[in-house]
Design a protein around this motif. Structure first.
Motif, short mmCIF file in Angstrom:
data_model
loop_
_atom_site.label_atom_id
_atom_site.label_comp_id
_atom_site.label_asym_id
_atom_site.label_seq_id
_atom_site.Cartn_x
_atom_site.Cartn_y
_atom_site.Cartn_z
N PHE A 175 0.85 -1.19 0.00
CA PHE A 175 0.00 0.00 0.00
C PHE A 175 0.88 1.24 0.00
O PHE A 175 2.12 1.12 0.12
CB PHE A 175 -0.94 0.00 1.21
CG PHE A 175 -0.28 -0.23 2.55
CD1 PHE A 175 0.32 0.79 3.26
CD2 PHE A 175 -0.26 -1.51 3.10
CE1 PHE A 175 0.92 0.58 4.49
CE2 PHE A 175 0.34 -1.75 4.34
CZ PHE A 175 0.93 -0.70 5.03
N ILE A 176 0.28 2.40 -0.17
CA ILE A 176 1.06 3.65 -0.16
C ILE A 176 1.88 3.72 1.13
O ILE A 176 1.35 3.60 2.23
CB ILE A 176 0.13 4.88 -0.23
CG1 ILE A 176 -0.63 4.91 -1.55
CG2 ILE A 176 0.95 6.17 -0.07
CD1 ILE A 176 -1.71 6.00 -1.61
N GLY A 177 3.18 3.90 0.98
CA GLY A 177 4.07 3.95 2.14
C GLY A 177 4.68 2.62 2.50
O GLY A 177 5.56 2.53 3.35
N TYR A 178 4.20 1.54 1.85
CA TYR A 178 4.73 0.20 2.14
C TYR A 178 4.58 -0.64 0.88
O TYR A 178 3.58 -1.31 0.68
CB TYR A 178 3.95 -0.43 3.30
CG TYR A 178 4.56 -1.72 3.82
CD1 TYR A 178 5.53 -1.71 4.83
CD2 TYR A 178 4.16 -2.96 3.30
CE1 TYR A 178 6.09 -2.89 5.29
CE2 TYR A 178 4.72 -4.14 3.77
CZ TYR A 178 5.69 -4.10 4.76
OH TYR A 178 6.24 -5.26 5.23
N THR A 179 5.59 -0.55 0.02
CA THR A 179 5.51 -1.21 -1.29
C THR A 179 6.53 -2.34 -1.47
O THR A 179 6.68 -2.85 -2.58
CB THR A 179 5.68 -0.19 -2.43
OG1 THR A 179 6.91 0.52 -2.23
CG2 THR A 179 4.52 0.79 -2.47
N GLU A 180 7.21 -2.73 -0.39
CA GLU A 180 8.14 -3.86 -0.44
C GLU A 180 8.99 -3.85 -1.72
O GLU A 180 8.91 -4.77 -2.55
CB GLU A 180 7.38 -5.19 -0.31
CG GLU A 180 6.57 -5.30 0.98
CD GLU A 180 6.26 -6.74 1.34
OE1 GLU A 180 7.20 -7.54 1.37
OE2 GLU A 180 5.08 -7.05 1.57
N PRO A 181 9.83 -2.81 -1.91
CA PRO A 181 10.54 -2.64 -3.18
C PRO A 181 11.41 -3.82 -3.59
O PRO A 181 11.44 -4.18 -4.77
CB PRO A 181 11.39 -1.39 -2.96
CG PRO A 181 11.18 -0.96 -1.55
CD PRO A 181 10.05 -1.71 -0.98
N GLU A 182 12.08 -4.46 -2.65
CA GLU A 182 12.99 -5.55 -3.02
C GLU A 182 12.24 -6.75 -3.59
O GLU A 182 12.55 -7.25 -4.68
CB GLU A 182 13.82 -6.00 -1.80
CG GLU A 182 14.83 -7.10 -2.14
CD GLU A 182 15.60 -7.59 -0.92
OE1 GLU A 182 16.45 -8.49 -1.08
OE2 GLU A 182 15.35 -7.08 0.19
N VAL A 183 11.22 -7.19 -2.86
CA VAL A 183 10.47 -8.36 -3.34
C VAL A 183 9.62 -8.00 -4.56
O VAL A 183 9.46 -8.82 -5.49
CB VAL A 183 9.61 -8.99 -2.23
CG1 VAL A 183 8.47 -8.08 -1.80
CG2 VAL A 183 9.04 -10.34 -2.67
#
Length: 272
Positions: A175-183
């Motif tokens: 969600f906005i603010g928590y997008t788990e960029p690595e995975v």
């Protein structure tokens, strides 16, 4: 064209509606039945449930009672995270099919790489056995696609090494603010679709002043902005709502977030 009729194409060619309706935390019985019935009436054609939600029977009944042909509804369920054996996976799949009262699933996911009580524990060997069961279920023709949920990069690498069938989806908290960029990056690089559960952070971002300000620019709700944000990042949102008005509003996504605002939203960090 409604966003509810638009699709992504999975890595095996299956079409999946771009917005799903999530049923996590909706109690079994009337609450789930009414919510799914309202979603289908509003035009949703992608329903997401799981054995551990304990509401599969109500989801199945609402689908049957809707009068909509089964092949016009994309249905997802999930293998319990606690099930980490081949035989257990087959047995749980059969129970899910019985609960839902359907002949096939469109998508079946491994709910997590570890039992919920042991979050973060290493179940590499067990996950390989479970993935073999998933592949056999797929080969049976009773599911159109298989995938995973809550898998990090290591968990994905573990099954990809010997997989005959690559996961089509990785459903993660996003969600906005928590997008788990690595995975997210690894998932997309491997042609696996990211599905975003809790795209509203289970309501946690609805009072965020920074997000409210951007939503106001488009005359939309924070919920609508949050769902559109997921879509514009190339992921599939699974908003959950229990009230008919919210169910309808969450599908009103006929607007475009500017590149500038997407940059701002992607840079936000939320503590939830």
């Amino acid at each position: 064209m409604s966003i509810l009729t638009e699709t992504f194409t999975l890595n095996n060619g299956v079409q999946i509606p771009k917005v799903g309706f999530g049923t996590w935390q909706i109690p079994d019985g009337a609450p789930t039945y009414d919510a799914v019935a309202a979603a289908l009436k509003a035009g949703y054609r992608h329903i997401d449930t799981a054995k551990v939600y304990h509401n599969e029977k109500s989801v199945g009944k609402a689908m049957r009672d809707s009068g909509i042909q089964r092949n016009n509804i994309f249905l997802t369920s999930k293998l319990p995270a606690e099930t980490k054996t081949y035989k257990g996976a087959i047995a749980d799949f059969r129970k899910t099919m019985e609960n839902l009262g359907t002949d096939y699933l469109d998508l079946y996911l491994v709910h997590a790489p570890w039992p919920w009580a042991e979050k973060g524990a290493n179940y590499d060997k067990e996950n390989i056995a479970v993935w073999q069961a998933m592949q056999d279920i797929y080969a049976s023709g009773k599911v159109k696609a298989i995938g995973v949920s809550n898998f990090n990069v290591h968990d994905l690498q573990n099954i990809l090494i010997d997989a005959e069938v690559k996961p089509a989806v990785n459903q993660i908290r996003y969600f906005i603010g928590y997008t788990e960029p690595e995975v997210t990056k690894f998932t997309k690089e491997n042609d696996i679709l990211v599905e975003a559960y809790s795209p509203l952070a289970t309501g946690g971002i609805l009072q965020n002043a920074a997000i409210e300000k951007i939503a106001a620019n488009y005359d939309v709700s924070v919920a609508q902005l949050a769902i559109k944000f997921v879509l514009q990042n190339g992921a599939l949102p699974l908003p959950k709502a229990a009230h008919e008005e919210h169910i309808k509003n969450n599908a009103q996504l006929d607007f475009h977030i500017s590149t500038e605002d997407m940059v701002k939203l992607n840079q936000l960090k939320t503590e939830l």
